[in-house]
Design a protein around this motif. Sequence first.
Motif, PDB file in Angstrom:
ATOM      1  N   GLN A 276      36.268  38.110  27.168  1.00 61.41           N
ATOM      2  CA  GLN A 276      35.765  38.531  28.470  1.00 61.41           C
ATOM      3  C   GLN A 276      34.260  38.395  28.561  1.00 61.41           C
ATOM      4  OE1 GLN A 276      35.494  42.953  28.919  1.00 61.41           O
ATOM      5  NE2 GLN A 276      36.712  42.954  27.049  1.00 61.41           N
ATOM      6  N   ARG A 285      35.077  43.237  35.341  1.00 59.08           N
ATOM      7  CA  ARG A 285      34.992  42.267  34.269  1.00 59.08           C
ATOM      8  C   ARG A 285      35.599  40.932  34.690  1.00 59.08           C
ATOM      9  NH1 ARG A 285      37.897  45.567  29.606  1.00 59.08           N
ATOM     10  NH2 ARG A 285      39.105  46.208  31.427  1.00 59.08           N
ATOM     11  N   THR A 286      35.135  39.863  34.063  1.00 61.00           N
ATOM     12  CA  THR A 286      35.670  38.526  34.310  1.00 61.00           C
ATOM     13  C   THR A 286      36.254  37.988  33.018  1.00 61.00           C
ATOM     14  OG1 THR A 286      34.030  38.081  36.028  1.00 61.00           O
ATOM     15  CG2 THR A 286      35.138  36.183  35.051  1.00 61.00           C
ATOM     16  N   CYS A 287      37.493  37.535  33.083  1.00 59.13           N
ATOM     17  CA  CYS A 287      38.139  36.938  31.913  1.00 59.13           C
ATOM     18  C   CYS A 287      37.686  35.490  31.784  1.00 59.13           C
ATOM     19  CB  CYS A 287      39.652  37.006  32.054  1.00 59.13           C
ATOM     20  SG  CYS A 287      40.553  36.281  30.666  1.00 59.13           S
ATOM     21  N   PHE A 332      46.523  41.195  28.713  1.00 67.83           N
ATOM     22  CA  PHE A 332      45.220  41.669  29.178  1.00 67.83           C
ATOM     23  C   PHE A 332      45.006  43.159  28.906  1.00 67.83           C
ATOM     24  CE2 PHE A 332      46.215  37.934  31.691  1.00 67.83           C
ATOM     25  CZ  PHE A 332      45.020  37.233  31.697  1.00 67.83           C
ATOM     26  N   LEU A 334      46.360  45.677  30.388  1.00 66.76           N
ATOM     27  CA  LEU A 334      46.095  46.292  31.686  1.00 66.76           C
ATOM     28  C   LEU A 334      46.633  47.715  31.742  1.00 66.76           C
ATOM     29  CD1 LEU A 334      47.070  43.315  34.021  1.00 66.76           C
ATOM     30  CD2 LEU A 334      44.772  43.997  33.301  1.00 66.76           C
ATOM     31  N   ARG A 365      44.656  41.888  42.286  1.00 65.52           N
ATOM     32  CA  ARG A 365      43.833  42.084  41.098  1.00 65.52           C
ATOM     33  C   ARG A 365      44.168  43.449  40.508  1.00 65.52           C
ATOM     34  NH1 ARG A 365      37.916  41.086  43.480  1.00 65.52           N
ATOM     35  NH2 ARG A 365      38.775  42.716  44.851  1.00 65.52           N
ATOM     36  N   TRP A 376      39.989  43.482  36.375  1.00 63.63           N
ATOM     37  CA  TRP A 376      39.600  42.095  36.141  1.00 63.63           C
ATOM     38  C   TRP A 376      39.446  41.396  37.482  1.00 63.63           C
ATOM     39  CZ3 TRP A 376      38.293  40.854  31.331  1.00 63.63           C
ATOM     40  CH2 TRP A 376      38.854  41.567  30.277  1.00 63.63           C
ATOM     41  N   ASP A 377      38.280  40.793  37.688  1.00 63.51           N
ATOM     42  CA  ASP A 377      37.981  40.200  38.988  1.00 63.51           C
ATOM     43  C   ASP A 377      38.730  38.880  39.206  1.00 63.51           C
ATOM     44  OD1 ASP A 377      36.371  40.159  41.468  1.00 63.51           O
ATOM     45  OD2 ASP A 377      35.510  38.349  40.575  1.00 63.51           O
ATOM     46  N   ASN A 378      39.028  38.152  38.142  1.00 70.02           N
ATOM     47  CA  ASN A 378      39.641  36.822  38.289  1.00 70.02           C
ATOM     48  C   ASN A 378      41.056  36.756  37.728  1.00 70.02           C
ATOM     49  OD1 ASN A 378      38.792  37.058  35.617  1.00 70.02           O
ATOM     50  ND2 ASN A 378      38.358  34.870  35.402  1.00 70.02           N
ATOM     51  N   VAL A 379      41.738  37.906  37.678  1.00 68.75           N
ATOM     52  CA  VAL A 379      43.130  37.971  37.235  1.00 68.75           C
ATOM     53  C   VAL A 379      43.994  38.458  38.395  1.00 68.75           C
ATOM     54  CG1 VAL A 379      44.761  39.104  35.678  1.00 68.75           C
ATOM     55  CG2 VAL A 379      42.512  38.392  34.825  1.00 68.75           C
TER      56      VAL A 379
END
Length: 412
Positions: A276, A285-287, A332, A334, A365, A376-379
Amino acid sequence: MWDAVVVGGGLAGWIAGIRAAQRGKKVLLVTEGVGTLFYFSGIFDYGDIEGLRHLPKHPYTLFNSEDIAQGQHFVQEICPEYIINETPQSAFTVLGTVRQGDLMPRSMILPDRQEQGRFVLLVPEGLKDFFPEVVMTNMAREFPGWQVSAKRMRVDALAEWVKLGKSVSSIDYSAIWRSEEGQRVLAHEIEEIKRQYQVGNKPQEKIIVVLPSLVKEYVDFSRTKPCIEEFSLPVLEMSSFVPSPHGRYFAEYLKHRFTDLGGELMIGARAVSLNQESPSENKARTCQEVIVNSKGKSLCLKGKKFILATGGLLGGGIKVGMARKSIHEGVFDLPLFVPKEWSEPQFFASQPFAQIGVETDELMRPLDPERGEVVWDNVHVVGRMLAHWDPWTQRCGGGVSVTSGYAAAELV
């Protein structure tokens, strides 16, 4: 770097991958197998969409009616045999009872009950877990204006199996029916039925041949030699046994659609962790990449977006240990919504454990349930991994998977 890495090869994952690839995106789909598609009966259930959209946090609340309709039309686009009707359609189960569905192939759709005619049930020799007497009784009860009869048949290619007492699965028979030889055998049997019931000068009654495990709608004529497409009588398919021939061939069909569009595929790979980017203040966060195990090696897969479609509890995306608190999402890590009580004493009641999953915002998201913040912003989370729904009692499994997979692909 890929525009999107789809983790999971169930229905939602394939829909997301195909749609993103169709939009010209560079897509990688990572899967251990075919997920729960081997349980797919061939029929998509959407449930009471408007009613479910009023349930707190149900996945349908994330979408409007147009989003859901777009997903339905996308299924019809990639698999033209599927028919969309304003009202639910009906099909025969493998017990001869009738079940409704919202999106099903034309080869399964039952005729109007007000009509009259004859159903002729083709009974393949040695077919496992198939009970023709029960099937015929139920068919006659469901269609009181119709005559119901049966014709037993044998297939030489499987005669030795039957002679040795080995039962033949529906998947075995579906493979036969999809071959040129199998199509010729069916054509011959159907022609005999036609001669038997349409003789002399008597008025011809409407005759429909009913057959388990045909799986006609997923024949890809661009990859196989053309088979006989039309028989001398209409043929009606029944919904599938488990393990499902429809699920098997639908998964194969989706795989070809995905790769033909330029999608890249990694089968037999298990996503296990991620790297990350450190978040700045007040930012999710961004993966940057997921790490997968494939053939004894660890690989790092970089992507701009990640779509999580690992299938929840049944698909193995949610891991459960012996201790109650040892439940977690496997890639992830989550946060999960977990109900206080997991089960209800009534067997056929909606079971709370079906609601376990990941809560999301309107862009799918993942959210932290306690703080309500995006993790996560891009999941994007799709399909069975989403929390607060029950595919069995709400009968919306296909609808949620298709709608969320399609919507996630539009965000890539």
